[in-house]
Design an enzyme around this catalytic site. Structure first.
Site, PDB file in Angstrom:
ATOM      1  N   CYS A   1      10.256 -25.044 -35.417  1.00 32.33           N
ATOM      2  CA  CYS A   1      11.689 -24.820 -36.206  1.00 32.33           C
ATOM      3  C   CYS A   1      12.591 -23.515 -35.499  1.00 32.33           C
ATOM      4  O   CYS A   1      12.859 -22.988 -34.455  1.00 32.33           O
ATOM      5  CB  CYS A   1      12.612 -25.678 -37.146  1.00 32.33           C
ATOM      6  SG  CYS A   1      11.635 -26.882 -37.588  1.00 32.33           S
TER       7      CYS A   1
HETATM    8  C1  UGA Z   1      12.572 -24.542 -41.750  1.00 31.43           C
HETATM    9  C2  UGA Z   1      13.671 -24.077 -42.425  1.00 31.43           C
HETATM   10  O1  UGA Z   1      13.009 -23.530 -43.886  1.00 31.43           O
HETATM   11  C3  UGA Z   1      14.569 -24.959 -43.266  1.00 31.43           C
HETATM   12  O2  UGA Z   1      15.322 -24.728 -44.020  1.00 31.43           O
HETATM   13  C4  UGA Z   1      14.805 -25.765 -41.925  1.00 31.43           C
HETATM   14  O3  UGA Z   1      15.558 -27.560 -41.626  1.00 31.43           O
HETATM   15  C5  UGA Z   1      13.760 -26.486 -40.878  1.00 31.43           C
HETATM   16  O4  UGA Z   1      12.462 -25.395 -40.852  1.00 31.43           O
HETATM   17  C6  UGA Z   1      14.504 -26.639 -39.838  1.00 31.43           C
HETATM   18  O5  UGA Z   1      14.780 -26.620 -39.021  1.00 31.43           O
HETATM   19  O6  UGA Z   1      13.837 -28.100 -39.800  1.00 31.43           O
HETATM   20  P1  UGA Z   1       9.669 -24.912 -41.604  1.00 31.43           P
HETATM   21  O7  UGA Z   1      10.019 -24.837 -39.856  1.00 31.43           O
HETATM   22  O8  UGA Z   1       9.268 -26.093 -42.111  1.00 31.43           O
HETATM   23  O9  UGA Z   1      11.493 -24.741 -41.831  1.00 31.43           O
HETATM   24  O10 UGA Z   1       9.351 -23.915 -43.155  1.00 31.43           O
HETATM   25  P2  UGA Z   1       9.255 -22.549 -42.934  1.00 31.43           P
HETATM   26  O11 UGA Z   1       8.961 -22.949 -44.892  1.00 31.43           O
HETATM   27  O12 UGA Z   1      10.833 -22.452 -43.275  1.00 31.43           O
HETATM   28  O13 UGA Z   1       7.818 -21.481 -42.601  1.00 31.43           O
HETATM   29  C7  UGA Z   1       8.483 -20.948 -41.383  1.00 31.43           C
HETATM   30  C8  UGA Z   1       8.214 -20.127 -40.188  1.00 31.43           C
HETATM   31  O14 UGA Z   1       8.325 -19.022 -40.791  1.00 31.43           O
HETATM   32  C9  UGA Z   1       6.079 -20.480 -41.128  1.00 31.43           C
HETATM   33  O15 UGA Z   1       5.495 -19.939 -39.682  1.00 31.43           O
HETATM   34  C10 UGA Z   1       6.081 -19.533 -41.897  1.00 31.43           C
HETATM   35  O16 UGA Z   1       4.533 -19.213 -41.914  1.00 31.43           O
HETATM   36  C11 UGA Z   1       6.559 -18.137 -41.369  1.00 31.43           C
HETATM   37  N1  UGA Z   1       7.155 -17.592 -42.375  1.00 31.43           N
HETATM   38  C12 UGA Z   1       7.652 -18.067 -43.677  1.00 31.43           C
HETATM   39  C13 UGA Z   1       7.105 -15.687 -42.172  1.00 31.43           C
HETATM   40  O17 UGA Z   1       5.972 -16.002 -41.030  1.00 31.43           O
HETATM   41  N2  UGA Z   1       7.285 -15.282 -43.927  1.00 31.43           N
HETATM   42  C14 UGA Z   1       7.856 -15.612 -44.634  1.00 31.43           C
HETATM   43  O18 UGA Z   1       7.967 -14.243 -45.279  1.00 31.43           O
HETATM   44  C15 UGA Z   1       7.408 -16.499 -44.557  1.00 31.43           C
END
Ligand code: UGA
Length: 451
Positions: A281
């Site tokens: 995403c």
């Molecule tokens: C994300 C959003 O959180 C959802 O709200 C949204 O619906 C979804 O995209 C989408 O567009 O369908 P997702 O990609 O499944 O969800 O996962 P996240 O938990 O948000 O993590 C995304 C990335 O950010 C991961 O690689 C995670 O490791 C990274 N991240 C997260 C960081 O690098 N640092 C942080 O502090 C938090």
């Protein structure tokens, strides 16, 4: 309600199974026969918490799967489009959305009665009204607003907790060309009567999704830029800095009526430093929005920087290893975690890819281990460790990419091995004093990690 869902990726599958569990009659449509067959057999084709149980429970009762698009459209009242919307390097690739819209349009031609078509995939503003609607009209020979409704209903599901997110929505966005379309969406989600809804037009619904993901991605890159400054100082740890930031009233509100009980807002989970965001995403959506803005004559300097920071962030771990070990040629380097985050087998845009590529380029002997991901397509140059112990033993450096809880024991394993190992923590999962040679994003300074 009778619902058909076209595309059984993460979004289509989770939405379809959960809607079926709510009692709707759901038919999933896909062109991949294996996926359809596994759904028909009640089996879940992806790794997603709680999903297999729902599919097993609903398959053949309220959840069905088929490759026959025409029949699925004829036998439903509302169709959700959940096809892929990749970024082709220059812009969003709407090929699959166009193809799906054309097939739905053809089926609508021979369908009696009103139907609602709703885009669920993440698409740039204008796609539903200016791309999908005209295709539906052209292929069906019918008129939008009179013969069928066209809506946009973005999803806000986070991989790994997608079922929980579906069952506890924070908001429901009902985009539509008219009230009849929006009313159909309200009927679909009527079980969530207490969830705030945004009834709006399709463009706004599309943009809400991009703005939400862009905000979260921006907070991550913001945190990583702060981390980079911290790394230039001794005794300056981004983790402590952000703990102080999280305590601001806007993130952890003070409640004067209940002193001492403060609850931190979940948005704080994106105000954290690490080796960068990945997944299906954030990278795709932010890139697509940048391209979309630029195509419309609007420069996007903020989001362009968000992506630039994120592209170089994974390589920080390789730099850490190099600073400690010198030349990485023939050094044994273990990468822990291939999934883009814990709780999923999804490796799309995982920071592990650029890290592994950079290590191989430097001539390192790379070992990888992930609790779920057991192969990497097209990458035969890395060794897959048999287990965590095998991954840790013999390593000169360990690069932690995914904060799987299964890795919690790594510092103890390093200690008992007795061998000096540099631990490069890409998720700030471990305490800096948990290993003799520790380097973490937003903490490292000078040569503290040097062996
Ligand atoms: C994300 C959003 O959180 C959802 O709200 C949204 O619906 C979804 O995209 C989408 O567009 O369908 P997702 O990609 O499944 O969800 O996962 P996240 O938990 O948000 O993590 C995304 C990335 O950010 C991961 O690689 C995670 O490791 C990274 N991240 C997260 C960081 O690098 N640092 C942080 O502090 C938090």
């Amino acid at each position: 309600m009778k619902v058909s869902i076209v595309g059984t990726g993460y979004v289509g599958l989770v939405s379809g199974a959960c809607l079926a569990e709510l009692g709707h009659h759901v038919t999933c449509v896909d062109v991949v026969e294996a996926k359809v067959k596994s759904l028909q057999a009640g089996q879940c084709p992806i790794h997603e918490e709680a999903l297999p149980e729902i599919i097993e429970k609903t398959a053949g009762k309220t959840l069905f799967a088929t490759m026959d698009m025409t029949r699925a459209i004829h036998e439903s009242d509302l169709t959700l489009i959940a096809g892929p919307t990749p970024f082709d390097g220059k812009q969003i690739d709407l090929r699959f959305i166009r193809e799906i819209a054309a097939s739905i349009g053809k089926a609508l031609k021979t369908k009696n009665g009103y139907h609602v078509v709703v885009v669920k995939s993440t698409v740039v503003p204008g796609t539903t009204d200016d791309v999908v609607l005209p295709i539906l009209e052209a292929e069906s020979g019918k008129k939008a607003g009179r013969d069928f409704g066209v809506g946009m209903n973005p999803e806000f599901l986070s991989e790994g907790v997608a079922v929980k997110d579906f069952k506890n929505p924070d908001r429901l966005v009902y985009g539509g060309i008219d009230d009849r379309t929006r009313d159909a969406l309200a009927e679909l989600y009527k079980s969530f009567a207490h969830t705030p809804t945004v009834r709006t037009n399709n463009r706004t619904a599309e943009m809400i999704k991009y703005a939400s993901n862009s905000l979260q991605a921006t907070l991550i890159s913001f945190s990583n830029e702060m981390a980079r400054v911290c790394e230039t100082h001794p005794n300056l740890d981004i983790k402590e800095v952000l703990r102080g930031v999280h305590l601001m009233n806007e993130i952890t509100p003070v409640d004067p009526t209940q002193p001492g009980t403060r609850k931190t807002a979940p948005i704080s989970r994106f105000i954290g430093a690490g080796c960068g965001f990945g997944g299906s995403c954030f990278p795709k959506d932010v890139s697509a929005l940048i391209a979309h803005g630029q195509q419309r004559g609007q420069a996007m300097p903020l989001l362009s920087s968000v992506m630039q920071i994120n592209q170089s962030q994974p390589l920080k771990l390789v730099e850490f290893a190099e600073q400690s070990l010198g030349n990485l040629s023939k050094k044994n380097v273990t990468v822990l975690g291939l999934a883009f985050k814990p709780g999923t087998d999804d490796v799309r845009e995982s920071p592990a890819h650029p890290i592994i590529a950079a290590l191989l380029h430097r001539g390192a002997a790379v070992t990888v281990f992930d609790p779920i991901v057991q192969s990497l397509a097209g990458n035969s140059s890395v060794r897959f460790a048999k287990n965590l112990g095998d991954a840790v033993s013999g390593a000169d450096a360990i690069l932690l990419v995914t904060n799987w809880p299964e890795f919690a024991d790594v510092p103890r394993m390093i200690k008992t091995s007795g061998k000096p190992v540099i631990l490069c923590d890409g998720r700030r999962m471990f305490a800096p004093d948990s290993a003799d040679h520790y380097m973490g994003i937003g903490l490292k300074s000078g040569n503290e990690g040097r062996l």
